[in-house]
Design an enzyme around this catalytic site. Structure first.
Site, mmCIF file in Angstrom:
data_model
loop_
_atom_site.group_PDB
_atom_site.id
_atom_site.type_symbol
_atom_site.label_atom_id
_atom_site.label_comp_id
_atom_site.label_asym_id
_atom_site.label_seq_id
_atom_site.Cartn_x
_atom_site.Cartn_y
_atom_site.Cartn_z
ATOM 1 N N VAL F 77 0.822 -1.398 -0.049
ATOM 2 C CA VAL F 77 0.145 0.002 -0.068
ATOM 3 C C VAL F 77 0.780 1.191 -0.064
ATOM 4 O O VAL F 77 1.683 1.229 0.872
ATOM 5 C CB VAL F 77 -0.782 -0.051 1.315
ATOM 6 C CG1 VAL F 77 -1.765 1.147 1.364
ATOM 7 C CG2 VAL F 77 -1.969 -1.378 1.189
ATOM 8 N N CYS F 78 0.616 2.145 -1.092
ATOM 9 C CA CYS F 78 1.657 3.289 -1.217
ATOM 10 C C CYS F 78 1.624 4.280 0.039
ATOM 11 O O CYS F 78 0.476 4.770 0.393
ATOM 12 C CB CYS F 78 1.504 3.979 -2.409
ATOM 13 S SG CYS F 78 2.268 5.504 -2.388
#
Lengths: 119, 96, 118, 96, 118, 119
Positions: F77-78
């Site tokens: 997840v960025c």
């Protein structure tokens, strides 16, 4: 006039929430009453206090919370839309309240104008 | 009636959809990516000039500035957020 | 009693507009108001017969549209050109709707106290 | 090249944009709301029949079923998710 | 060194695609790969000169596009028809870009190891 | 083949996340390797464990978490996209890890195919 605002998109991803905020500020400055801002669909994502944008960007949740508390405007986050998107009481920021979808119908009955901000 | 258009006319049919239903003389407010419909010199200029003569077309100043757009087709009226609020006061609004 | 309307104008499933719009219609049914529902543009696709979610697991809301009558939502309209340009006829739809022409749409919006577009 | 189109052709220019760049014979995969481009009897059928003869057009079965669409224009090929994976294995993919 | 490309094809600000797409380009610049950037369709509007966010407070990312060179991103292309149909010329852009024709776009995609579309 | 998946939209609002999940399942069933699923833009919203959809609907986060753990697929997840949208370690579900955007570049370098799911 008595305004109702309906916010249908989340913060940052779409401009809808920014536009609604600017519109709300301009309406209050002109002396209009905002009966309620209703957050539906991805709009519920505006309510999370976990938001931490970069320092040089606007903080969308804090902008909204300040507008609600300073002007005593009711912000309702639709419970059904919020639950499926992971927004609940543990993350809802100051100024927002989780409420039922019926409050959107009530808003449509009472408001002179309902303005919808969506993608 | 005030029709709110916030999508690029190069990418979305929202404005054309709205025009199928809007009667001549109705107001159209271009904001967000909708402002590109008012861009002078584009391939849509001919079409949009016709629209601007059949409808009252408004375009949001803040969204024009944000996008660096300053050359507008003839016949559209620039309004700021305060003007947007006034337009909503005068008309029922539809968000396309 | 306020005149209220819900306009469906987007295709189903690709985005949630029509599904959550429908949830809104059901709630409105409980408020004893003069509620209309209107299908235009891609919204007409939301009431197509024959939906089957077995391949995707995405919630199929056709049965809920069929329940509108039980919620006393009986004023249901569909735009003729939107329906025809998508190759649909009234027989293709899961609910009964009254066909209207495009030039009646804006008028119908004007008559409402307020309306929603999904 | 495999071009992925997931937007309704009645509402979005995504497919037409893609066709400006795609060379004839390239593969186009219609899925999500993109499947409506394959709808028989629509106002786009003439246009899409031409597309289907110039390009290899695939349409995702699961998304057709979900939407209750069973009448397709001639020349498009139905594939399921397993077939979608095979197509990706055969081509680089662009998501419009 | 892998050939990688970022394609910008949506208008700025209405949605975040181009802004977060640009963040991705900057990161790619740190990996010492053969990176190209291509502007097509509404993506050409993302590099228009004269952006001014004072009326909205939305983050203006023009300065970041201007910084691409400093990140060693020098292969920048723009589709002629996309630019011209929006009434733009190279003088209207905040960065220098090489003009290409539409039929070069797919070829350029094919040449990459992988590419992104924003 | 070695696949990389890029998810750009949140759960429920758009079909993109459902499509990506079905695609991932089909690819694994065919014996392909998924090097990494990268969640960017509103895609980061798939990772919240606070999601509570209605009982008769699919639970998108749980579907993803099961896919990650059962097949040992890395889900990133960025961090920058997540922070501005209110996703952090306190809400991230099993199977997802917050990571830097550089891991998307690395995926593009290593994968035979990168498939993007967006609105």
């Amino acid at each position: 006039m008595k305004l109702g605002l309906l916010i249908m998109e989340g913060p940052y991803q779409h401009e809808a929430s920014d536009s609604a905020y600017q519109f709300a500020k301009a309406a209050l400055a002109k002396g209009h009453e905002i009966l309620r801002v209703f957050f539906y669909q991805d709009g519920v994502l505006n309510a999370t206090k976990l938001m931490e944008p970069q320092a040089d960007d606007r903080h969308i949740q804090k902008q909204w919370s300040a507008l609600a508390t300073e002007n005593n405007v009711e912000f309702i986050v639709c419970v059904a839309a919020a639950k499926r998107r992971g927004i609940n009481d543990t993350v809802v920021a100051e100024g927002f309240k989780i409420g039922g979808l019926g409050m959107l119908t009530e808003l449509a009955i009472e408001a002179d104008r309902l303005v919808e901000f969506r993608a | 009636m005030l029709h709110l258009i916030n999508k690029s006319p190069f990418e979305s049919m929202a404005l054309e959809d709205c025009l199928k239903y809007a009667s001549k003389g109705s107001a159209i407010m271009l904001y967000e990516d909708g402002i590109y419909a008012a861009l002078a010199g584009s391939s849509l200029e001919g079409r949009m000039s016709g629209v601007a003569s059949d409808y009252k077309v408004y375009v949001l100043k803040e969204d024009l500035q944000l996008r660096g757009i300053d050359k507008l087709i003839a016949g559209v009226t620039e309004v700021d957020y305060a003007g947007f609020v006034d337009l909503v006061g005068e008309h029922k609004t539809a968000s396309w | 009693m306020a005149k209220l309307m819900v306009v469906f104008r987007t295709a189903p499933y690709g985005a949630i507009y029509s599904f959550e719009g429908l949830e809104n219609v059901l709630i409105m049914g409980a408020y004893d108001q003069d509620v209309s529902v209107l299908f235009i543009d891609d919204g007409v696709l939301a009431i197509k017969k024959g939906m089957d979610n077995s391949g995707t697991g995405i919630k199929d809301f056709s049965p809920t549209f069929r329940a509108l009558e039980a919620y006393d939502i009986e004023k249901i309209f569909i735009d003729r050109t939107s329906m025809e340009s998508r190759g649909l006829t009234l027989e293709d739809l899961v609910i009964q709707a009254e066909v209207i022409e495009a030039d009646a749409v804006e008028k119908m919006m004007e008559e409402q106290k307020n309306f929603f577009m999904f």
